[in-house]
Design an enzyme around this catalytic site. Structure first.
Site, PDB file in Angstrom:
ATOM      1  N   ASP A   1      46.010  22.713  50.732  1.00  0.00           N
ATOM      2  CA  ASP A   1      44.713  22.338  51.545  1.00  0.00           C
ATOM      3  C   ASP A   1      44.294  21.163  51.998  1.00  0.00           C
ATOM      4  O   ASP A   1      44.680  20.211  51.477  1.00  0.00           O
ATOM      5  CB  ASP A   1      43.574  23.382  50.950  1.00  0.00           C
TER       6      ASP A   1
ATOM      7  N   ASN B   1      35.661  30.575  40.370  1.00  0.00           N
ATOM      8  CA  ASN B   1      35.237  31.627  40.860  1.00  0.00           C
ATOM      9  C   ASN B   1      36.572  32.540  41.163  1.00  0.00           C
ATOM     10  O   ASN B   1      36.673  33.671  42.014  1.00  0.00           O
ATOM     11  CB  ASN B   1      34.573  31.746  41.962  1.00  0.00           C
TER      12      ASN B   1
ATOM     13  N   HIS C   1      39.404  31.548  42.953  1.00  0.00           N
ATOM     14  CA  HIS C   1      40.052  31.059  44.052  1.00  0.00           C
ATOM     15  C   HIS C   1      41.222  30.254  43.825  1.00  0.00           C
ATOM     16  O   HIS C   1      41.370  29.836  42.497  1.00  0.00           O
ATOM     17  CB  HIS C   1      38.998  30.273  45.111  1.00  0.00           C
TER      18      HIS C   1
ATOM     19  N   GLU D   1      38.645  31.682  49.029  1.00  0.00           N
ATOM     20  CA  GLU D   1      37.633  32.046  48.184  1.00  0.00           C
ATOM     21  C   GLU D   1      37.530  33.437  47.847  1.00  0.00           C
ATOM     22  O   GLU D   1      38.096  34.234  48.881  1.00  0.00           O
ATOM     23  CB  GLU D   1      36.355  31.626  48.950  1.00  0.00           C
TER      24      GLU D   1
HETATM   25  C1  GLP Z   1      39.707  23.085  44.710  1.00  0.00           C
HETATM   26  C2  GLP Z   1      41.040  22.900  45.136  1.00  0.00           C
HETATM   27  C3  GLP Z   1      41.898  24.005  44.525  1.00  0.00           C
HETATM   28  C4  GLP Z   1      41.880  23.497  43.143  1.00  0.00           C
HETATM   29  C5  GLP Z   1      40.415  24.075  42.403  1.00  0.00           C
HETATM   30  C6  GLP Z   1      40.611  23.706  40.892  1.00  0.00           C
HETATM   31  O1  GLP Z   1      38.626  23.773  45.206  1.00  0.00           O
HETATM   32  N1  GLP Z   1      41.008  23.420  46.641  1.00  0.00           N
HETATM   33  O2  GLP Z   1      43.090  23.861  45.000  1.00  0.00           O
HETATM   34  O3  GLP Z   1      42.623  24.441  42.266  1.00  0.00           O
HETATM   35  O4  GLP Z   1      39.568  23.303  43.356  1.00  0.00           O
HETATM   36  O5  GLP Z   1      40.020  22.331  40.730  1.00  0.00           O
HETATM   37  P1  GLP Z   1      40.178  21.677  39.486  1.00  0.00           P
HETATM   38  O6  GLP Z   1      41.725  21.466  38.890  1.00  0.00           O
HETATM   39  O7  GLP Z   1      39.768  20.425  39.658  1.00  0.00           O
HETATM   40  O8  GLP Z   1      39.417  22.443  38.531  1.00  0.00           O
END
Ligand code: GLP
Length: 240
Positions: free
Chosen positions: A67, A135, A137, A142
């Protein structure tokens, strides 16, 4: 879903590196689906250390990221393109032409989504690395995203904007929209590796691995993948 529980983040990162390096060593031309966020940073550090010590070859590896924030150019400090370059690609000697990510600055968003979908079709991923949103995702899919979705533009959930604000100077700077690979393409990877660390992920981990398979918990779709491994530290796995 195969579940590996580790005592802490360090062990989680080491186990994840074992899985990733196995793929890279088995096929020096493997296609790696990669992820941003803080969770994979320990894994990326292990890959960099291994490359330095053992010279694991990445010269023919190809990558595709999940992304990108809409509206951020690739040299913006908070863009995911910049994150990958800084935290992994430069250190492994992976050249820009080996890598793929959505163009956050694309003028025509629909065209950009179609371009990325076509690219992913031509570049089947040997492994897809994922983090987990608090959440539930995956990438920026989402809650409520159809399981059949392809690459699309999303408006981020308020909880995601808040979670990600820690990486920006001010919450107002967090882009409200992003491009994301769809759930359909995530599921097309031959192998999936999802990482979760910390108590704030415990609820999402439980729902993903043990709850109902539902579009309200995007990560629950992974229960249907034939080769998915979850590596979670004790804090994230405490509800399992
Ligand atoms: C973001 C990214 C996801 C990631 C998530 C968790 O929103 N788009 O790909 O997995 O956050 O992030 P973190 O690893 O910093 O908790």
């Amino acid at each position: 879903m195969k579940i590996i529980i580790t005592k802490d983040y360090e062990e989680l990162s080491a186990k994840a590196a074992e899985v990733m390096l196995q793929v890279v060593k088995q096929d020096p031309q493997a296609v790696l689906g990669l992820a941003t966020g803080t969770t994979p940073l320990g894994l990326y550090a292990k890959m960099l250390a291994d490359h330095k010590e053992n010279g694991t070859d990445y010269s023919r590896i190809r990558t595709a990221n999940l992304d990108e924030y809409k509206g951020l150019p690739k040299d913006h400090e908070q863009s995911y393109a910049y994150f990958m370059k800084k935290n992994l690609f430069d250190g492994l000697g992976i050249r820009p032409e080996q890598t793929n990510i959505e163009n956050g600055m694309a003028k025509d968003a629909q065209e950009e989504c179609a371009r990325y979908d076509a690219l992913l079709e031509r570049l089947p991923r040997d492994i897809q690395l994922l983090g987990l949103g608090s959440n539930g995702h995956i990438a920026f899919n989402e809650p409520g995203t159809p399981f059949g979705s392809g690459t699309h533009v999303v408006t981020l959930a308020e909880s995601t904007v808040k979670d990600n604000a820690r990486l920006f100077k001010d919450i107002a700077e967090v882009p409200r929209q992003a491009f994301t690979m769809g759930i359909r393409q995530i599921m097309q990877a031959k192998k999936i590796l999802i990482l979760a660390s910390g108590a704030n992920k415990a609820d999402a981990v439980y729902k993903m691995a043990k709850g109902e398979v539902t579009e309200q918990v995007p990560a629950s779709v992974l229960q249907l993948h034939p080769d998915c491994t979850l590596i979670a530290d004790e804090a994230a796995a405490c509800r399992l």
